[in-house]
Design a protein around this motif. Sequence first.
Motif, mmCIF file in Angstrom:
data_model
loop_
_atom_site.group_PDB
_atom_site.id
_atom_site.type_symbol
_atom_site.label_atom_id
_atom_site.label_comp_id
_atom_site.label_asym_id
_atom_site.label_seq_id
_atom_site.Cartn_x
_atom_site.Cartn_y
_atom_site.Cartn_z
ATOM 1 N N SER A 274 -1.084 10.294 12.771
ATOM 2 C CA SER A 274 -2.184 11.274 12.123
ATOM 3 C C SER A 274 -1.869 12.378 11.736
ATOM 4 C CB SER A 274 -3.223 11.578 13.285
ATOM 5 O OG SER A 274 -2.635 12.005 14.398
ATOM 6 N N ALA A 275 -0.375 12.811 12.164
ATOM 7 C CA ALA A 275 0.045 14.075 11.690
ATOM 8 C C ALA A 275 1.075 13.790 10.354
ATOM 9 C CB ALA A 275 1.017 14.752 12.709
ATOM 10 N N GLY A 276 0.956 12.570 9.738
ATOM 11 C CA GLY A 276 1.771 12.430 8.560
ATOM 12 C C GLY A 276 3.249 12.211 8.794
ATOM 13 N N GLU A 277 3.696 11.681 10.329
ATOM 14 C CA GLU A 277 5.037 11.223 10.585
ATOM 15 C C GLU A 277 5.236 9.801 10.547
ATOM 16 O OE1 GLU A 277 5.988 12.908 14.189
ATOM 17 O OE2 GLU A 277 5.923 15.154 13.606
ATOM 18 N N PHE A 278 6.299 9.278 10.217
ATOM 19 C CA PHE A 278 6.580 7.923 10.429
ATOM 20 C C PHE A 278 7.576 7.558 11.624
ATOM 21 C CE2 PHE A 278 4.899 7.634 6.396
ATOM 22 C CZ PHE A 278 4.456 6.158 6.332
ATOM 23 N N SER A 279 7.300 6.972 12.711
ATOM 24 C CA SER A 279 7.825 7.121 13.929
ATOM 25 C C SER A 279 7.951 5.471 14.499
ATOM 26 C CB SER A 279 7.213 7.961 14.736
ATOM 27 O OG SER A 279 6.239 7.236 15.613
ATOM 28 N N LEU A 280 8.951 5.262 14.916
ATOM 29 C CA LEU A 280 9.517 3.951 15.656
ATOM 30 C C LEU A 280 8.353 3.722 16.714
ATOM 31 C CD1 LEU A 280 11.184 1.508 16.027
ATOM 32 C CD2 LEU A 280 12.660 2.716 17.543
ATOM 33 N N GLU A 281 8.136 4.874 17.636
ATOM 34 C CA GLU A 281 7.099 4.694 18.660
ATOM 35 C C GLU A 281 5.869 4.155 18.227
ATOM 36 O OE1 GLU A 281 5.248 7.469 22.331
ATOM 37 O OE2 GLU A 281 6.475 8.289 20.814
ATOM 38 N N LYS A 282 5.280 4.664 17.108
ATOM 39 C CA LYS A 282 3.890 4.429 16.628
ATOM 40 C C LYS A 282 4.139 3.017 15.933
ATOM 41 C CE LYS A 282 -0.147 5.509 15.343
ATOM 42 N NZ LYS A 282 -0.544 4.507 14.644
ATOM 43 N N LEU A 283 5.121 2.682 15.359
ATOM 44 C CA LEU A 283 5.248 1.400 14.932
ATOM 45 C C LEU A 283 5.090 0.200 16.079
ATOM 46 C CD1 LEU A 283 5.362 -0.572 12.307
ATOM 47 C CD2 LEU A 283 7.911 -0.281 12.407
ATOM 48 N N ILE A 284 5.927 0.520 17.150
ATOM 49 C CA ILE A 284 6.135 -0.238 18.265
ATOM 50 C C ILE A 284 4.713 -0.347 18.770
ATOM 51 C CG2 ILE A 284 7.011 -0.756 20.475
ATOM 52 C CD1 ILE A 284 9.640 0.409 19.627
ATOM 53 N N GLU A 285 3.995 0.590 18.964
ATOM 54 C CA GLU A 285 2.613 0.575 19.562
ATOM 55 C C GLU A 285 1.585 -0.131 18.728
ATOM 56 O OE1 GLU A 285 -0.866 3.875 19.694
ATOM 57 O OE2 GLU A 285 1.046 4.496 20.227
ATOM 58 N N SER A 286 1.655 -0.094 17.452
ATOM 59 C CA SER A 286 0.598 -0.544 16.558
ATOM 60 C C SER A 286 0.997 -1.921 15.866
ATOM 61 C CB SER A 286 0.477 0.336 15.258
ATOM 62 O OG SER A 286 0.219 1.620 15.589
ATOM 63 N N GLY A 287 2.159 -2.312 15.801
ATOM 64 C CA GLY A 287 2.807 -3.814 15.169
ATOM 65 C C GLY A 287 2.785 -3.434 13.945
ATOM 66 N N SER A 288 3.268 -4.539 13.240
ATOM 67 C CA SER A 288 3.364 -4.294 11.621
ATOM 68 C C SER A 288 2.039 -4.177 10.882
ATOM 69 C CB SER A 288 4.114 -5.760 11.184
ATOM 70 O OG SER A 288 5.432 -5.546 11.718
ATOM 71 N N GLY A 289 2.195 -3.504 9.860
ATOM 72 C CA GLY A 289 1.101 -3.414 9.050
ATOM 73 C C GLY A 289 1.408 -3.748 7.335
ATOM 74 N N ARG A 290 0.547 -3.022 6.496
ATOM 75 C CA ARG A 290 0.974 -3.191 5.278
ATOM 76 C C ARG A 290 2.127 -2.570 5.013
ATOM 77 N NH1 ARG A 290 -1.897 -0.366 1.737
ATOM 78 N NH2 ARG A 290 -2.698 1.350 3.321
ATOM 79 N N GLN A 291 2.974 -3.185 4.118
ATOM 80 C CA GLN A 291 4.400 -2.652 3.707
ATOM 81 C C GLN A 291 4.683 -2.773 2.311
ATOM 82 O OE1 GLN A 291 6.550 -6.052 5.898
ATOM 83 N NE2 GLN A 291 6.458 -4.833 7.626
ATOM 84 N N GLY A 292 5.896 -2.114 1.951
ATOM 85 C CA GLY A 292 6.671 -2.105 0.663
ATOM 86 C C GLY A 292 7.648 -1.119 0.652
#
Length: 407
Positions: free
Chosen positions: A280-298
Motif C-alpha cells: 500500500s506504500a508503493g513498494e515491491f517486496s519479496l515479503e509481500k509477494l510470498i504473503e500474497s502469492g502470484s498475481g498479474r504479471q508482465g
Amino acid sequence: MVQHIRTLRTLALVPAVLTLFPACSQSKQTGPNSGGPLTPRSESSLRTVNIPHTTVKWQSIGNCWAYAALGWVESMVLRTGTEPLPNFSESYMTYRHFEVQLLSLDRGELQTGGSFYEATQLILKFGLMSEADFAPEEASLTRSERQKRATATLNESLKTGPLSESRSEEVIRAELDRAFGVNMRSLEKKIINPETLFVSAGRGGKGQLSEVMPRWTNVEWPVNYTDYPKAPATGLKPTVQPSGELNDSQKRVLRRAMRAMNAGYPVVLNWFVDFNAMTSAGEFSLEKLIESGSGRQGYHSTVLEDYLAEGTDPNTNEPFVTPEGEVSPELKSKAATFGNLTSFITKNSWGGSERLDRPSYLRDGERGYHKLKSDYLFSFIPEFDEETKEFTGYTTGINSIIIPPGF
C-alpha cells in the motif's frame, strides 16, 4: 490487463546487433480517462542522488518502453539546463512504431511492446516531436487516449478494413493518419532531428542525441542457467524463491548503475512486475509477494530516480547506510564502491498524482514512483502464461539495466 509479449521481433530499421527488453507490463486502466495536467519539474530534491525528471505520465497501451525512453531523453535534456522544459510525444513514437510494423511485417495485430533499442532506432530514423505539435489537446495531460483509440482503429483495419486488403505505403499512411487524427505530411516540418538536439554527454560536455543515445549499454542481469530453481513436481504450486547472497558479478553491475546515478544520469531499469508484490506504500517486496502469492504479471521498463544502499567501509570497518535524505558525495562514493543496493526508486508510467486508485511511492509530493526493494529484484519469480495461466518457468525481478559508457 497486463500485456506480456515474450519475444521481440526486432525493427527492420538498421541491422539488429542487440536485442534489449522484450515487452511491457500494461497496467489495468481505471480512474480518469485523460489524466491530470502535465507540469514538468526541472529537478528532484536531494536524496541519495538528484536526477532531474519530467512529470510522471500514464500509459494507455502496453508501451512502457516508449515512456521510459522518452523520459530518459527528457531527463538528459534537463541535465543541460535547456529551456523550455521538454515534453516529447510518446504518441508520435507510437505512430512511427506502428508504421514500421505495417510496412515490414505481415501480421494481423499490432505489437505495442518494444525496447530501449527500438526507441533508439525510431528516434534515429524518424526523429522526435513535441507533444504540443503532434497532439496539441494532450500536451497538458499525462495520459493519451489517442494512442488507445489508434491501436484499436488500426487493429480493426487489419482485420476487416483497408489494411486487410492492401499494405501499400499510401494506404498505410492514410490509415495511420486516420487512426491518430493527424496529417503527418503537414507535421513533417515539426520533426526534431536528433542531430540538432544536444544532451549531456559527461564531464560537463554536450553531444548530439543521435551520437549519445546509441552508446548507452544494456547490461543483462548476470545469472547462470543452473541457478534458476527447478520446476516443482507435478501438482505442486511454484513459489517465489530468494536468490541468496549476490555474487561479485551482480554486485559490480549494481555498482555501475549507482555510479552512473551518482553522476546524475537517468539509468533505465528493465524488470518483471508481479502486482501482488506491491504494498500500500508503493513498494515491491519479496515479503509481500510470498504473503500474497502470484498475481498479474508482465515485463516492464522504467527510468530510475534514486537508490538506497548499505555496506561496510573496508578501510575503517564502519557500517554505512544511505538515508532517505541529503547524502554527502563521500557517502555516495562509498555506496557505489563498497555498498550493496537495498532499493531502487523508479519513475513509473502508471499515472502520477491524478491517479488515486493505485498505491505509489511519494517523491517530492508527487505520486507515480515505486520503490523496488532488493529482495524482490533479486528473487526468482514464477512466471505464468497470461492466457492459459500455466507456469512457464522462473524469471528474476531485475532483468537488465541500461547505463552510459564509462560506468
